[in-house]
Design a protein around this motif. Sequence first.
Motif, PDB file in Angstrom:
ATOM      1  N   VAL A  91     -42.017 -60.824   1.517  1.00  0.00           N
ATOM      2  CA  VAL A  91     -41.944 -59.865   0.414  1.00  0.00           C
ATOM      3  C   VAL A  91     -41.731 -58.482   1.011  1.00  0.00           C
ATOM      4  CG1 VAL A  91     -43.124 -58.880  -1.577  1.00  0.00           C
ATOM      5  CG2 VAL A  91     -43.471 -61.284  -0.998  1.00  0.00           C
ATOM      6  N   VAL A  92     -40.587 -57.877   0.725  1.00  0.00           N
ATOM      7  CA  VAL A  92     -40.222 -56.563   1.259  1.00  0.00           C
ATOM      8  C   VAL A  92     -40.379 -55.527   0.146  1.00  0.00           C
ATOM      9  CG1 VAL A  92     -38.447 -55.203   2.399  1.00  0.00           C
ATOM     10  CG2 VAL A  92     -38.614 -57.654   2.858  1.00  0.00           C
ATOM     11  N   ASP A  93     -41.191 -54.523   0.396  1.00  0.00           N
ATOM     12  CA  ASP A  93     -41.422 -53.444  -0.570  1.00  0.00           C
ATOM     13  C   ASP A  93     -40.272 -52.445  -0.475  1.00  0.00           C
ATOM     14  OD1 ASP A  93     -42.341 -51.510  -2.246  1.00  0.00           O
ATOM     15  OD2 ASP A  93     -44.050 -50.909  -1.007  1.00  0.00           O
ATOM     16  N   VAL A 109     -35.182 -48.720   6.629  1.00  0.00           N
ATOM     17  CA  VAL A 109     -34.259 -49.077   7.713  1.00  0.00           C
ATOM     18  C   VAL A 109     -35.003 -49.787   8.835  1.00  0.00           C
ATOM     19  CG1 VAL A 109     -32.682 -48.151   9.434  1.00  0.00           C
ATOM     20  CG2 VAL A 109     -32.711 -47.195   7.125  1.00  0.00           C
ATOM     21  N   VAL A 110     -36.195 -49.295   9.180  1.00  0.00           N
ATOM     22  CA  VAL A 110     -36.979 -49.913  10.251  1.00  0.00           C
ATOM     23  C   VAL A 110     -37.393 -51.325   9.858  1.00  0.00           C
ATOM     24  CG1 VAL A 110     -39.163 -49.769  11.512  1.00  0.00           C
ATOM     25  CG2 VAL A 110     -37.775 -47.728  11.195  1.00  0.00           C
ATOM     26  N   VAL A 111     -37.842 -51.494   8.610  1.00  0.00           N
ATOM     27  CA  VAL A 111     -38.257 -52.820   8.153  1.00  0.00           C
ATOM     28  C   VAL A 111     -37.077 -53.784   8.159  1.00  0.00           C
ATOM     29  CG1 VAL A 111     -39.040 -54.103   6.130  1.00  0.00           C
ATOM     30  CG2 VAL A 111     -40.226 -52.025   6.812  1.00  0.00           C
ATOM     31  N   THR A 135     -37.969 -59.095  -2.942  1.00  0.00           N
ATOM     32  CA  THR A 135     -38.047 -57.634  -2.880  1.00  0.00           C
ATOM     33  C   THR A 135     -38.804 -57.102  -4.092  1.00  0.00           C
ATOM     34  OG1 THR A 135     -35.917 -57.369  -4.002  1.00  0.00           O
ATOM     35  CG2 THR A 135     -35.898 -57.463  -1.595  1.00  0.00           C
ATOM     36  N   ILE A 136     -39.435 -55.926  -3.905  1.00  0.00           N
ATOM     37  CA  ILE A 136     -40.152 -55.251  -4.993  1.00  0.00           C
ATOM     38  C   ILE A 136     -39.534 -53.871  -5.180  1.00  0.00           C
ATOM     39  CG2 ILE A 136     -42.404 -54.653  -5.927  1.00  0.00           C
ATOM     40  CD1 ILE A 136     -43.701 -56.189  -3.660  1.00  0.00           C
ATOM     41  N   SER A 197     -45.167 -50.852   1.794  1.00  0.00           N
ATOM     42  CA  SER A 197     -45.022 -49.432   2.127  1.00  0.00           C
ATOM     43  C   SER A 197     -45.814 -48.520   1.208  1.00  0.00           C
ATOM     44  CB  SER A 197     -43.540 -49.026   2.080  1.00  0.00           C
ATOM     45  OG  SER A 197     -42.768 -49.741   3.011  1.00  0.00           O
ATOM     46  N   ALA A 198     -46.070 -48.939  -0.031  1.00  0.00           N
ATOM     47  CA  ALA A 198     -46.709 -48.067  -1.020  1.00  0.00           C
ATOM     48  C   ALA A 198     -48.211 -47.949  -0.764  1.00  0.00           C
ATOM     49  CB  ALA A 198     -46.455 -48.603  -2.427  1.00  0.00           C
ATOM     50  N   LEU A 199     -48.809 -46.949  -1.388  1.00  0.00           N
ATOM     51  CA  LEU A 199     -50.251 -46.731  -1.316  1.00  0.00           C
ATOM     52  C   LEU A 199     -50.961 -47.208  -2.575  1.00  0.00           C
ATOM     53  CD1 LEU A 199     -50.492 -43.227   0.380  1.00  0.00           C
ATOM     54  CD2 LEU A 199     -51.392 -45.370   1.270  1.00  0.00           C
TER      55      LEU A 199
END
Length: 424
Positions: A91-93, A109-111, A135-136, A197-199
């Motif tokens: 699952v990629v944010d 880009v890094v992910v 993806t989200i 990635s999100a908080l």
Amino acid sequence: MNNGDGKRVNGEAEEDDDEDEGNGGGLDAWERAYADERSWEALQEDESGLLRPIDTNTLYHAQYRRRIRSLSSLATTARIQKGLIRYLCIVVDLSKAAAEMDFRPSRMVVVAKHVEAFIREFFDQNPLSQLGLVTIKDGVAHCLTDLGGSPESHVKALMGKLECSGESSLQNALDLVHGYLNQIPSYGHREVLVLYSALSTCDPGDIMETIQKCKKSKIRCSVIGLSAEIFICKHLCQETGGSYSVALDEVHFKELLLEHAPPPPAIAEFAIANLIKMGFPQRAAESSIAICSCHKEAKVGGGYTCPRCKARVCELPTECRICGLTLISSPHLARSYHHLFPIVPFDEVSPSLLNDPHNRLPRSCFGCQQSLLNPGNKPSLRVACPKCKQHFCLDCDIYIHESLHNCPGCESFRHSKSAIASEE
């Protein structure tokens, strides 16, 4: 006055251009960090106070050996059952938080770069497993690729959908993944790896119920955070038996991601022994023409024929689209076997033995036959197999443990014994 001002403005502009050229041709600071040689960072001070270049190969080998020792200690302390047939959803944010630039040039880009490397490494170490991408973005979870065994199709789909927008919803992602993994047979190990990635998470309902639903379905959820530790992610990993970690930088993120490539130990109450029906199809003739069940179109040559229903498939391993039989080849089965019996870490040859003139150590690596002597005929760093006592260079040590999974010295000794026995 105007001419004077104009000259002064032009002069300032010329000075600004000179400053930009002196700072690296208008590059940003993070770009200059990669573009410049920065040779001073490759130096270190020795015992006598002199500067000498850092041996990066030795440092890389030391990091590798620490990882091998940790994996070996876990494998030798107890008999651990591992899941060789894995069904992993990544699952990629891709919410707006993935556009942050604390990871250069951006988190997205890094992910994407390291997920591409992880997909290839995953299928190299788990040839019988399948992987899917989710993806989200905009608070909605999207299925990018279905579960499958083709790394190229996953990489191509991911690179074509790199756009960040909206909020992130962890619950929607878990609901979507649960719908796919809940249909997996009991012998398959269901795993989810979330690159978050999100908080925060913007969910439509009670995420605690979704977590319990994943736990009941025996889905192991692991999270790698790119911002900071979040309670709900930690709670998700604790409930489902996964691991939770936060990346400090790009190098640390790569290490955390690659730790999920080898098969993890199976959860005790979920480890059920099953007999699995598998087919070993034969490769079709190059001149044959048949309709591929994968792409629903006629193809010439290549491909494999299912031994049960005679359907044509393009690549292995996969599941037959017609009869559902798992199709693999014998090399895939053999490559999966090494996780159960890994090679023991090689022992470093002590400096006292290297510097002792009375010990006649091998002058070349048993694997690649390259010299193990430094300029001046001084012995260099080397490792030795604890079983066959053969010496190897550092590069062969890494290659044997990560790719070959067989010791050349032990194999040659075994073959020589069998040859002697046959002659007798």
